[in-house]
Design a protein around this motif. Structure first.
Motif, PDB file in Angstrom:
ATOM      1  N   UNK A 192      23.734 -31.583  -4.699  1.00  0.00           N
ATOM      2  CA  UNK A 192      23.822 -32.900  -4.073  1.00  0.00           C
ATOM      3  C   UNK A 192      25.235 -33.076  -3.513  1.00  0.00           C
ATOM      4  N   UNK A 193      25.415 -33.073  -2.204  1.00  0.00           N
ATOM      5  CA  UNK A 193      26.757 -33.217  -1.638  1.00  0.00           C
ATOM      6  C   UNK A 193      27.259 -34.652  -1.737  1.00  0.00           C
ATOM      7  N   UNK A 194      28.548 -34.791  -1.938  1.00  0.00           N
ATOM      8  CA  UNK A 194      29.144 -36.128  -1.953  1.00  0.00           C
ATOM      9  C   UNK A 194      29.352 -36.603  -0.523  1.00  0.00           C
ATOM     10  N   UNK A 195      29.044 -37.854  -0.231  1.00  0.00           N
ATOM     11  CA  UNK A 195      29.351 -38.370   1.110  1.00  0.00           C
ATOM     12  C   UNK A 195      30.858 -38.407   1.330  1.00  0.00           C
ATOM     13  N   UNK A 196      31.281 -38.281   2.579  1.00  0.00           N
ATOM     14  CA  UNK A 196      32.708 -38.219   2.905  1.00  0.00           C
ATOM     15  C   UNK A 196      33.437 -39.457   2.396  1.00  0.00           C
ATOM     16  N   UNK A 197      32.785 -40.605   2.472  1.00  0.00           N
ATOM     17  CA  UNK A 197      33.426 -41.858   2.060  1.00  0.00           C
ATOM     18  C   UNK A 197      33.727 -41.856   0.554  1.00  0.00           C
ATOM     19  N   UNK A 199      33.934 -38.542  -1.252  1.00  0.00           N
ATOM     20  CA  UNK A 199      34.659 -37.306  -1.529  1.00  0.00           C
ATOM     21  C   UNK A 199      36.143 -37.412  -1.191  1.00  0.00           C
ATOM     22  N   UNK A 200      36.481 -38.023  -0.063  1.00  0.00           N
ATOM     23  CA  UNK A 200      37.894 -38.066   0.340  1.00  0.00           C
ATOM     24  C   UNK A 200      38.756 -38.908  -0.606  1.00  0.00           C
ATOM     25  N   UNK A 201      38.306 -40.107  -1.019  1.00  0.00           N
ATOM     26  CA  UNK A 201      39.096 -40.844  -2.025  1.00  0.00           C
ATOM     27  C   UNK A 201      39.246 -40.075  -3.339  1.00  0.00           C
ATOM     28  N   UNK A 202      38.174 -39.380  -3.753  1.00  0.00           N
ATOM     29  CA  UNK A 202      38.277 -38.568  -4.972  1.00  0.00           C
ATOM     30  C   UNK A 202      39.311 -37.466  -4.797  1.00  0.00           C
ATOM     31  N   UNK A 203      39.357 -36.871  -3.597  1.00  0.00           N
ATOM     32  CA  UNK A 203      40.323 -35.816  -3.318  1.00  0.00           C
ATOM     33  C   UNK A 203      41.744 -36.361  -3.366  1.00  0.00           C
ATOM     34  N   UNK A 204      41.952 -37.547  -2.814  1.00  0.00           N
ATOM     35  CA  UNK A 204      43.290 -38.171  -2.861  1.00  0.00           C
ATOM     36  C   UNK A 204      43.709 -38.435  -4.300  1.00  0.00           C
ATOM     37  N   UNK A 205      42.787 -39.045  -5.068  1.00  0.00           N
ATOM     38  CA  UNK A 205      43.104 -39.350  -6.470  1.00  0.00           C
ATOM     39  C   UNK A 205      43.355 -38.062  -7.262  1.00  0.00           C
ATOM     40  N   UNK A 206      42.530 -37.046  -7.024  1.00  0.00           N
ATOM     41  CA  UNK A 206      42.704 -35.779  -7.719  1.00  0.00           C
ATOM     42  C   UNK A 206      44.012 -35.100  -7.372  1.00  0.00           C
ATOM     43  N   UNK A 207      44.494 -35.303  -6.133  1.00  0.00           N
ATOM     44  CA  UNK A 207      45.757 -34.712  -5.719  1.00  0.00           C
ATOM     45  C   UNK A 207      46.957 -35.269  -6.467  1.00  0.00           C
ATOM     46  N   UNK A 208      46.793 -36.468  -7.042  1.00  0.00           N
ATOM     47  CA  UNK A 208      47.882 -37.075  -7.820  1.00  0.00           C
ATOM     48  C   UNK A 208      48.002 -36.477  -9.218  1.00  0.00           C
ATOM     49  N   UNK A 209      46.920 -35.857  -9.698  1.00  0.00           N
ATOM     50  CA  UNK A 209      46.843 -35.471 -11.106  1.00  0.00           C
ATOM     51  C   UNK A 209      47.955 -34.507 -11.506  1.00  0.00           C
ATOM     52  N   UNK A 210      48.115 -33.405 -10.776  1.00  0.00           N
ATOM     53  CA  UNK A 210      49.056 -32.367 -11.197  1.00  0.00           C
ATOM     54  C   UNK A 210      50.510 -32.830 -11.165  1.00  0.00           C
ATOM     55  N   UNK A 211      51.018 -33.385 -10.039  1.00  0.00           N
ATOM     56  CA  UNK A 211      52.431 -33.790 -10.044  1.00  0.00           C
ATOM     57  C   UNK A 211      52.734 -34.884 -11.058  1.00  0.00           C
ATOM     58  N   UNK A 212      51.841 -35.859 -11.187  1.00  0.00           N
ATOM     59  CA  UNK A 212      52.086 -36.930 -12.155  1.00  0.00           C
ATOM     60  C   UNK A 212      52.026 -36.398 -13.585  1.00  0.00           C
ATOM     61  N   UNK A 213      51.079 -35.489 -13.854  1.00  0.00           N
ATOM     62  CA  UNK A 213      50.964 -34.931 -15.206  1.00  0.00           C
ATOM     63  C   UNK A 213      52.243 -34.212 -15.610  1.00  0.00           C
TER      64      UNK A 213
END
Length: 254
Positions: A192-197, A199-213
């Motif tokens: 089941x693919x995620x809609x772009x609306x 997936x993209x916010x999830x990608x932004x939020x996920x991008x914060x995980x490593x540097x903040x951690x």
């Protein structure tokens, strides 16, 4: 040789962020308004409860399964089971108090996939390795979480087996990373693919995980708290940083 140099440089990048976190919290706190420990703990909750689950769902939802991934799952489970068994055997050789022994055991076989694992693998092997790292976390997290809860509650008066099972289930189903792992696996297996609306916010939020951690790890480092715990910390470090990699490499080669 080039691979070794690249790996060392990648590790230095990680420790530069950890060091920056320590400096911001302990030496240059005025730069960000003298945040207290409550600030960093709250930020850690944000990473664990929002950013990492977003990263897990986004990475797993688009995961493309192949036949070889069955061996990956089997090797991951084998390595985790072996690591837990070795850890408990080693701890049985030392005369720690029950509370110390269970705490050391629970920490030693927890891979810390999210706060250190994801940024480390991304830095050393590149972003193309992150989906497999997230898949490993999805395999590891339910398995190790259940064992950890059982080990930490060993010897306590918890009631019947049914009551203990319900307590464990309640704790596990309230964990956002575990829920994200299960959701991501369901989406990937169901294709089941995620809609772009979404997936993209999830990608932004996920991008914060490593540097903040990494910043949070540095900010929360306090060597004054290790006084009187040198021996348990030494055993924990050896199990986590020597035994665990050896077990992991052995099963990876299989």
């Amino acid at each position: 040789m080039q691979a070794l140099v690249s790996t060392i440089l990648a590790i230095l990048q990680l420790f530069s962020l950890i060091g920056l976190g320590w400096l911001l919290a302990h030496r240059f706190s005025r730069l960000i308004g003298s945040p207290s420990e409550v600030f960093w703990n709250t930020l850690a909750k944000l990473v664990y409860m929002v950013s990492i689950p977003a990263l897990v769902v986004q990475q797993l939802s688009g995961f493309k399964w192949q036949a070889a991934h069955g061996w990956f799952v089997a090797a991951s489970l084998g390595a985790l089971a072996a690591l837990i068994a070795v850890t408990l055997v080693v701890l049985g050789m030392f005369r720690f108090e029950r509370k110390t022994s269970t705490t050391v055991g629970a920490i030693a076989f927890q891979p810390n996939s999210a706060f250190m694992g994801f940024p480390f693998i991304t830095a050393v092997m590149g972003p193309q390795a992150l989906p497999l790292a997230v898949l490993f976390a999805a395999i590891e997290f339910p398995f190790v979480t259940a064992v950890t809860i059982a080990v930490l509650n060993r010897g306590k008066e918890q009631g019947s087996v049914g009551q203990v099972s319900r307590m464990m289930a309640k704790r596990m189903t309230a964990d956002p990373v575990l829920l994200a792992c299960l959701l991501g696996l369901v989406l990937s297996l169901a294709k089941v693919p995620l809609p772009v609306v979404v997936e993209q916010p999830l990608k932004w939020l996920g991008g914060l995980a490593s540097p903040l951690a990494l910043l949070i790890i540095g900010a929360r480092m306090n060597l004054a708290t290790v006084n009187g715990s040198a021996w348990p910390l030494t055993i924990t470090g050896l199990l986590k940083l020597v035994v665990a990699p050896v077990v992991g490499v052995a099963f990876a080669n299989l």
